[in-house]
Scaffold this motif. Structure first.
Motif, PDB file in Angstrom:
ATOM      1  N   GLY A  53       0.921   4.072  -2.917  1.00  0.00           N
ATOM      2  CA  GLY A  53       0.508   5.424  -2.563  1.00  0.00           C
ATOM      3  C   GLY A  53       1.590   6.453  -2.853  1.00  0.00           C
ATOM      4  O   GLY A  53       1.306   7.538  -3.381  1.00  0.00           O
TER       5      GLY A  53
ATOM      6  N   ILE B 100      -5.236   8.926  -1.976  1.00  0.00           N
ATOM      7  CA  ILE B 100      -3.827   8.559  -1.846  1.00  0.00           C
ATOM      8  C   ILE B 100      -3.396   8.612  -0.386  1.00  0.00           C
ATOM      9  O   ILE B 100      -2.671   7.732   0.104  1.00  0.00           O
ATOM     10  CB  ILE B 100      -2.945   9.488  -2.703  1.00  0.00           C
ATOM     11  CG1 ILE B 100      -3.266   9.308  -4.182  1.00  0.00           C
ATOM     12  CG2 ILE B 100      -1.466   9.212  -2.446  1.00  0.00           C
ATOM     13  CD1 ILE B 100      -2.527  10.266  -5.098  1.00  0.00           C
TER      14      ILE B 100
ATOM     15  N   VAL C  57      -4.604   5.503   1.360  1.00  0.00           N
ATOM     16  CA  VAL C  57      -3.765   4.339   1.040  1.00  0.00           C
ATOM     17  C   VAL C  57      -2.456   4.398   1.828  1.00  0.00           C
ATOM     18  O   VAL C  57      -1.976   3.387   2.359  1.00  0.00           O
ATOM     19  CB  VAL C  57      -3.487   4.292  -0.472  1.00  0.00           C
ATOM     20  CG1 VAL C  57      -2.447   3.220  -0.798  1.00  0.00           C
ATOM     21  CG2 VAL C  57      -4.768   4.011  -1.245  1.00  0.00           C
ATOM     22  N   LEU C  58      -1.881   5.597   1.951  1.00  0.00           N
ATOM     23  CA  LEU C  58      -0.608   5.748   2.655  1.00  0.00           C
ATOM     24  C   LEU C  58      -0.728   5.439   4.139  1.00  0.00           C
ATOM     25  O   LEU C  58       0.125   4.755   4.716  1.00  0.00           O
ATOM     26  CB  LEU C  58      -0.070   7.168   2.458  1.00  0.00           C
ATOM     27  CG  LEU C  58       0.568   7.455   1.103  1.00  0.00           C
ATOM     28  CD1 LEU C  58       0.937   8.934   1.001  1.00  0.00           C
ATOM     29  CD2 LEU C  58       1.797   6.595   0.889  1.00  0.00           C
TER      30      LEU C  58
ATOM     31  N   CYS D 199       0.832  -1.206   0.000  1.00  0.00           N
ATOM     32  CA  CYS D 199       0.000   0.000   0.000  1.00  0.00           C
ATOM     33  C   CYS D 199       0.868   1.259   0.000  1.00  0.00           C
ATOM     34  O   CYS D 199       0.607   2.213  -0.751  1.00  0.00           O
ATOM     35  CB  CYS D 199      -0.921   0.013   1.219  1.00  0.00           C
ATOM     36  SG  CYS D 199      -2.248  -1.214   1.181  1.00  0.00           S
TER      37      CYS D 199
ATOM     38  N   LEU E  58       1.830   6.985  -6.583  1.00  0.00           N
ATOM     39  CA  LEU E  58       0.694   7.758  -7.097  1.00  0.00           C
ATOM     40  C   LEU E  58       0.859   9.245  -6.839  1.00  0.00           C
ATOM     41  O   LEU E  58       0.397  10.078  -7.638  1.00  0.00           O
ATOM     42  CB  LEU E  58      -0.610   7.245  -6.473  1.00  0.00           C
ATOM     43  CG  LEU E  58      -1.102   5.878  -6.962  1.00  0.00           C
ATOM     44  CD1 LEU E  58      -2.334   5.449  -6.170  1.00  0.00           C
ATOM     45  CD2 LEU E  58      -1.422   5.926  -8.448  1.00  0.00           C
ATOM     46  N   PHE E  59       1.513   9.604  -5.727  1.00  0.00           N
ATOM     47  CA  PHE E  59       1.715  11.024  -5.433  1.00  0.00           C
ATOM     48  C   PHE E  59       2.551  11.691  -6.525  1.00  0.00           C
ATOM     49  O   PHE E  59       2.438  12.898  -6.763  1.00  0.00           O
ATOM     50  CB  PHE E  59       2.397  11.202  -4.077  1.00  0.00           C
ATOM     51  CG  PHE E  59       1.543  11.902  -3.069  1.00  0.00           C
ATOM     52  CD1 PHE E  59       0.972  13.139  -3.350  1.00  0.00           C
ATOM     53  CD2 PHE E  59       1.292  11.343  -1.827  1.00  0.00           C
ATOM     54  CE1 PHE E  59       0.168  13.796  -2.424  1.00  0.00           C
ATOM     55  CE2 PHE E  59       0.496  11.974  -0.892  1.00  0.00           C
ATOM     56  CZ  PHE E  59      -0.063  13.207  -1.191  1.00  0.00           C
TER      57      PHE E  59
ATOM     58  N   VAL F 233       0.390  13.481  -9.122  1.00  0.00           N
ATOM     59  CA  VAL F 233      -0.431  14.640  -8.751  1.00  0.00           C
ATOM     60  C   VAL F 233       0.193  15.901  -9.326  1.00  0.00           C
ATOM     61  O   VAL F 233       1.396  16.146  -9.177  1.00  0.00           O
ATOM     62  CB  VAL F 233      -0.562  14.758  -7.221  1.00  0.00           C
ATOM     63  CG1 VAL F 233      -1.358  16.003  -6.852  1.00  0.00           C
ATOM     64  CG2 VAL F 233      -1.218  13.503  -6.656  1.00  0.00           C
TER      65      VAL F 233
END
Length: 480
Positions: free
Chosen positions: A366, A386, A389-390, A362, A369-370, A373
């Protein structure tokens, strides 16, 4: 208490059972009231890492201090806290964990009183350093007591989950309490409150926790030269990380890094030669310990770094103000409080290895994914998921890694094991921020730098996941 298998049997690798309670000694047992006392002590110590941030403007006015000078009010506490953990843990095992808990809280309260009455910034900084040392002793002793008082599952996992949750509570509510007190009755009130809370905790410890059993302590004496080398090395490493995190080319930071490396190398050499080392060789022979400490370093390196850059991303790219940024991180505070409790209940069911793999997966996703952004990203549809998830990843990694580090520790090693885990966290956080800051500053523009930092943090989390795959063996399943 239930009659389920003891935690060392269920969390250690086969053939390496932890030391059982000695015959003829009074069995020590945890209770909800004792856990509440230990968790409150943990929360108070962590609160003092963040609450003072809310008092800095008022302190600046009172002492006519510059921002650079005021930064030492924060740094003195965090540096001593990180540098003193290892020695504090060993001392607690040698001389008694209850005694160390009381002593650490007394030092913490006395230093708080000095800050409260301090007429100058210099005295306040010195007192904050002593306060950080007292906090290190308190946290190490409290974690050691949890290892000693909760010997069976599922009680130990739940106790460690609650203890870990108090870290999130302390950081989150430190800002709230610090702001409320500094904005109403004045910044000195928060240090007066420290004294009052410690008085209540001392009374509770004396009433609820039995005196240290001599048979439950480690044998030997404290290696003072080794302690000096370890503390000096960790202090230098923390100082270097702090300086290099702000400026990767800082000469003082690199000088501190070189000095820290020399001191820690000297410590390692001494551990091989001295008859009674600070960290006994048997500790390193425990299954999974080295891997659990490495996981802690990788996990917290990514987490601390991304917290810093996520705040910058929200303000400098998405246009959030300081207040809106603080509100945006509230889900982390709530999740950091509740999710470790969930992890504590999951460990006995799914095992430490599976839960760490889930948590680090996870975290890795996460953090990656950042990096996607960018300008115009919606908080509710992009950023908040996000963050969720973090915090799931962090909480579901932290608790099983902590349990793994403590599992197999003998009756005389509980506080040392907890101190080693907390030291790994502090080292990982400092190094992670320094590495990610260096990566970010080498980019061509701000957004590219942030994205590079997030991807680097994801790489650190992935390294933690690989460490679990290669180095952690879930004792529920005998290794082949």
């Amino acid at each position: 208490m239930t009659t389920s298998p003891s935690i060392p049997d269920s969390l250690n690798a086969p053939g390496n059972p932890a030391e059982a309670p000695k015959r003829g000694t009074t069995p020590v047992r945890g209770s909800a009231a004792v856990l509440a006392v230990l968790c409150t002590a943990q929360a108070l110590d962590i609160m003092n890492l963040s609450s003072v941030n809310m008092a800095l403007p008022a302190m600046a006015r009172d002492w006519h201090a510059s921002p650079g000078q005021l930064s030492w009010v924060v740094s003195a506490y965090s540096l001593m806290f990180a540098g003193f953990l290892l020695v504090a843990g060993r001392a607690a095992d040698l001389y008694g964990r209850r005694r160390a808990l009381l002593g650490g809280m007394a030092v913490f309260a006395a230093a708080s009183a000095v800050v409260w009455a301090s007429p100058s910034l210099l005295l306040a900084v010195a007192a904050r350093a002593v306060q950080g040392a007292g906090a290190a002793v308190t946290v190490s002793a409290a974690l050691g007591l949890i290892g000693a008082l909760w010997r069976e599952e599922p009680g130990r996992s739940r106790a460690l989950g609650a203890f870990g949750a108090m870290g999130g509570v302390g950081l989150a509510f430190g800002l709230v309490v610090g702001g409320a007190l500094a904005g109403s009755v004045g910044w000195r009130a928060m240090f007066a409150v420290n004294v009052l809370v410690v008085v209540v905790l001392v009374v509770a410890v004396l009433a609820l926790i039995p005196a240290d059993d001599p048979g439950d302590r480690a044998r030997g004496r404290l290696d003072l030269p080794g302690a000096a080398l370890a503390t000096g090395g960790l202090l230098g490493l923390s100082f270097a990380s702090t300086r290099l995190g702000g400026d990767a080319a800082d000469p003082a930071g690199w000088a501190a890094a070189v000095a820290a490396a020399a001191l820690l190398a000297g410590f390692a050499l001494r551990q091989r030669r001295v008859a009674e080392p600070l960290v006994p060789p048997a500790v390193w022979r425990r299954p999974n310990l080295a891997a659990a400490l490495a996981v802690a370093v990788f996990m917290y390196a990514g987490w601390v770094g991304v917290n810093y850059f996520a705040a910058l991303l929200l303000q400098n790219v998405l246009g959030f103000g300081p207040l809106a940024t603080g509100a945006a991180f509230l889900p982390l505070a709530v999740g950091g409080t509740l999710l470790p409790l969930v992890a504590g209940r999951l460990v006995p069911r799914v095992g430490v290895r599976r839960l760490m793999l889930f948590g680090l997966s996870c975290s890795t996703v996460g953090l990656a994914l950042f990096a996607l952004v960018g300008p115009g990203a919606d908080y509710w549809l992009v950023v908040l998921p996000i963050l969720v998830v973090l915090i799931v990843g962090l909480s579901q990694t932290f608790v099983p890694a902590n349990i793994t580090a403590l599992s197999g520790a003998g009756s005389g090693e509980q506080a040392l094991a907890g101190a080693m885990f907390n030291t790994a966290l502090q080292v990982g956080g400092g190094l992670g921020l320094a590495v990610l800051s260096t990566v970010a500053t080498t980019a061509d523009d701000v957004l590219t730098g942030y994205r590079a930092a997030f991807l680097t943090a994801a790489g650190l989390s992935l390294a933690g996941l690989i460490t679990v795959l290669a180095g952690i063996r879930d004792p529920r399943r005998p290794s082949r």
